[in-house]
Design a protein around this motif. Sequence first.
Motif, mmCIF file in Angstrom:
data_model
loop_
_atom_site.group_PDB
_atom_site.id
_atom_site.type_symbol
_atom_site.label_atom_id
_atom_site.label_comp_id
_atom_site.label_asym_id
_atom_site.label_seq_id
_atom_site.Cartn_x
_atom_site.Cartn_y
_atom_site.Cartn_z
ATOM 1 N N ASP A 100 -6.544 3.440 16.423
ATOM 2 C CA ASP A 100 -7.250 4.070 17.524
ATOM 3 C C ASP A 100 -8.724 4.861 16.897
ATOM 4 O O ASP A 100 -9.212 5.318 17.637
ATOM 5 C CB ASP A 100 -6.582 5.425 18.286
ATOM 6 C CG ASP A 100 -6.256 6.403 17.227
ATOM 7 O OD1 ASP A 100 -6.706 6.584 15.944
ATOM 8 O OD2 ASP A 100 -5.383 7.550 17.652
ATOM 9 N N GLY A 101 -8.991 4.507 15.643
ATOM 10 C CA GLY A 101 -10.217 4.898 15.024
ATOM 11 C C GLY A 101 -10.119 6.415 14.302
ATOM 12 O O GLY A 101 -11.011 6.827 13.512
ATOM 13 N N THR A 102 -8.881 7.078 14.146
ATOM 14 C CA THR A 102 -8.526 8.221 13.444
ATOM 15 C C THR A 102 -8.643 8.102 12.207
ATOM 16 O O THR A 102 -8.138 6.923 11.807
ATOM 17 C CB THR A 102 -7.322 8.797 14.020
ATOM 18 O OG1 THR A 102 -7.338 9.013 15.300
ATOM 19 C CG2 THR A 102 -6.889 10.093 13.141
ATOM 20 N N THR A 103 -9.290 8.633 11.159
ATOM 21 C CA THR A 103 -9.350 8.445 9.790
ATOM 22 C C THR A 103 -8.639 9.585 9.062
ATOM 23 O O THR A 103 -8.594 10.678 9.611
ATOM 24 C CB THR A 103 -10.673 8.592 9.373
ATOM 25 O OG1 THR A 103 -11.524 9.791 9.384
ATOM 26 C CG2 THR A 103 -11.672 7.190 9.906
ATOM 27 N N ALA A 104 -8.114 9.361 7.884
ATOM 28 C CA ALA A 104 -7.381 10.306 7.216
ATOM 29 C C ALA A 104 -8.278 11.160 6.357
ATOM 30 O O ALA A 104 -9.565 10.684 5.907
ATOM 31 C CB ALA A 104 -6.339 9.596 6.067
ATOM 32 N N GLU A 105 -8.065 12.192 6.257
ATOM 33 C CA GLU A 105 -9.139 13.076 5.405
ATOM 34 C C GLU A 105 -8.728 12.847 3.653
ATOM 35 O O GLU A 105 -7.651 13.111 3.424
ATOM 36 C CB GLU A 105 -9.044 14.603 5.301
ATOM 37 C CG GLU A 105 -9.866 15.518 4.621
ATOM 38 C CD GLU A 105 -9.692 16.911 4.876
ATOM 39 O OE1 GLU A 105 -10.461 17.684 4.234
ATOM 40 O OE2 GLU A 105 -8.674 17.501 5.677
ATOM 41 N N GLN A 106 -9.709 12.292 2.975
ATOM 42 C CA GLN A 106 -9.366 11.987 1.671
ATOM 43 C C GLN A 106 -9.938 13.379 0.834
ATOM 44 O O GLN A 106 -11.452 13.716 0.874
ATOM 45 C CB GLN A 106 -10.540 10.850 1.249
ATOM 46 C CG GLN A 106 -10.122 10.314 -0.186
ATOM 47 C CD GLN A 106 -11.069 8.973 -0.582
ATOM 48 O OE1 GLN A 106 -11.365 8.463 0.457
ATOM 49 N NE2 GLN A 106 -11.182 8.832 -1.995
ATOM 50 N N LYS A 107 -9.038 14.117 0.334
ATOM 51 C CA LYS A 107 -9.365 15.215 -0.284
ATOM 52 C C LYS A 107 -9.960 15.042 -1.683
ATOM 53 O O LYS A 107 -10.711 15.980 -2.027
ATOM 54 C CB LYS A 107 -7.798 16.053 -0.382
ATOM 55 C CG LYS A 107 -7.355 16.423 0.897
ATOM 56 C CD LYS A 107 -8.079 17.272 1.633
ATOM 57 C CE LYS A 107 -7.358 18.520 2.041
ATOM 58 N NZ LYS A 107 -8.186 19.336 2.706
ATOM 59 N N TRP A 108 -9.369 13.969 -2.388
ATOM 60 C CA TRP A 108 -10.201 13.873 -3.706
ATOM 61 C C TRP A 108 -9.900 12.487 -4.093
ATOM 62 O O TRP A 108 -9.163 11.764 -3.421
ATOM 63 C CB TRP A 108 -9.423 14.775 -4.764
ATOM 64 C CG TRP A 108 -8.006 14.741 -4.729
ATOM 65 C CD1 TRP A 108 -7.247 15.428 -4.072
ATOM 66 C CD2 TRP A 108 -7.197 13.892 -5.565
ATOM 67 N NE1 TRP A 108 -5.684 15.148 -4.449
ATOM 68 C CE2 TRP A 108 -5.815 14.127 -5.347
ATOM 69 C CE3 TRP A 108 -7.600 12.887 -6.555
ATOM 70 C CZ2 TRP A 108 -4.795 13.516 -6.055
ATOM 71 C CZ3 TRP A 108 -6.643 12.112 -7.241
ATOM 72 C CH2 TRP A 108 -5.060 12.530 -7.129
ATOM 73 N N GLY A 109 -10.656 12.169 -4.960
ATOM 74 C CA GLY A 109 -10.680 10.692 -5.496
ATOM 75 C C GLY A 109 -11.598 9.759 -4.729
ATOM 76 O O GLY A 109 -12.222 10.140 -3.847
ATOM 77 N N PRO A 110 -11.537 8.500 -5.150
ATOM 78 C CA PRO A 110 -10.663 7.866 -6.295
ATOM 79 C C PRO A 110 -11.189 8.323 -7.722
ATOM 80 O O PRO A 110 -12.487 8.502 -7.939
ATOM 81 C CB PRO A 110 -10.928 6.239 -6.153
ATOM 82 C CG PRO A 110 -11.993 6.137 -5.157
ATOM 83 C CD PRO A 110 -12.402 7.549 -4.438
ATOM 84 N N GLU A 111 -10.289 8.943 -8.486
ATOM 85 C CA GLU A 111 -10.471 9.307 -9.875
ATOM 86 C C GLU A 111 -9.668 8.274 -10.740
ATOM 87 O O GLU A 111 -8.806 8.105 -10.864
ATOM 88 C CB GLU A 111 -9.828 10.652 -10.096
ATOM 89 C CG GLU A 111 -10.442 11.809 -9.443
ATOM 90 C CD GLU A 111 -9.709 13.090 -9.649
ATOM 91 O OE1 GLU A 111 -8.521 13.162 -10.171
ATOM 92 O OE2 GLU A 111 -10.013 14.080 -9.170
ATOM 93 N N GLU A 112 -10.657 7.593 -11.909
ATOM 94 C CA GLU A 112 -10.198 6.574 -12.370
ATOM 95 C C GLU A 112 -9.175 7.095 -13.724
ATOM 96 O O GLU A 112 -9.525 8.476 -14.209
ATOM 97 C CB GLU A 112 -11.365 5.986 -13.267
ATOM 98 C CG GLU A 112 -10.939 4.608 -14.123
ATOM 99 C CD GLU A 112 -12.090 3.799 -14.219
ATOM 100 O OE1 GLU A 112 -11.770 2.612 -14.888
ATOM 101 O OE2 GLU A 112 -13.228 4.179 -14.021
ATOM 102 N N HIS A 113 -8.039 6.819 -13.972
ATOM 103 C CA HIS A 113 -6.923 7.115 -14.965
ATOM 104 C C HIS A 113 -7.413 6.331 -16.166
ATOM 105 O O HIS A 113 -7.677 4.978 -16.009
ATOM 106 C CB HIS A 113 -5.688 7.040 -14.641
ATOM 107 C CG HIS A 113 -5.480 7.957 -13.327
ATOM 108 N ND1 HIS A 113 -4.281 7.863 -12.661
ATOM 109 C CD2 HIS A 113 -5.939 8.637 -12.797
ATOM 110 C CE1 HIS A 113 -4.146 8.779 -11.762
ATOM 111 N NE2 HIS A 113 -5.337 9.476 -11.828
ATOM 112 N N SER A 114 -7.402 6.865 -17.369
ATOM 113 C CA SER A 114 -7.481 6.465 -18.579
ATOM 114 C C SER A 114 -6.110 5.791 -19.175
ATOM 115 O O SER A 114 -6.255 4.707 -20.062
ATOM 116 C CB SER A 114 -8.456 7.244 -19.532
ATOM 117 O OG SER A 114 -7.652 8.271 -19.908
#
Length: 111
Positions: free
Chosen positions: A56-70
Amino acid sequence: MLEGGPLPEVRGTARYAELWGLLFVDATPLKAGKEVKIVWRMTGEGPLRVRASLPDGTTAEQKWGPEEHSGSTWRRPGQEWGTGFVFPKAGCWKVELSRDRGSGQVWLPVR
């Protein structure tokens, strides 16, 4: 498809890439309104872009990231990134991931 293990995994469908997600949750399905950490592994080239939406077009809230992991003990192909999402309502969420070369998606059920 969610697979067994200490943390649930999901394998995505991808074009020019392989895609896996590791869900940092006690149980599935995910819960609406609660932040969830998802670690992604994806082959390909370039930075990772992620978005999640309902039909229906609703989007999720991206709180953080993407953070690359080493470094990591999770063994799947590709580079690794962490993200934090809040899915605001129940439904079957389409999470789309893309890089300069390679793209894919996973479907996550949320209650």
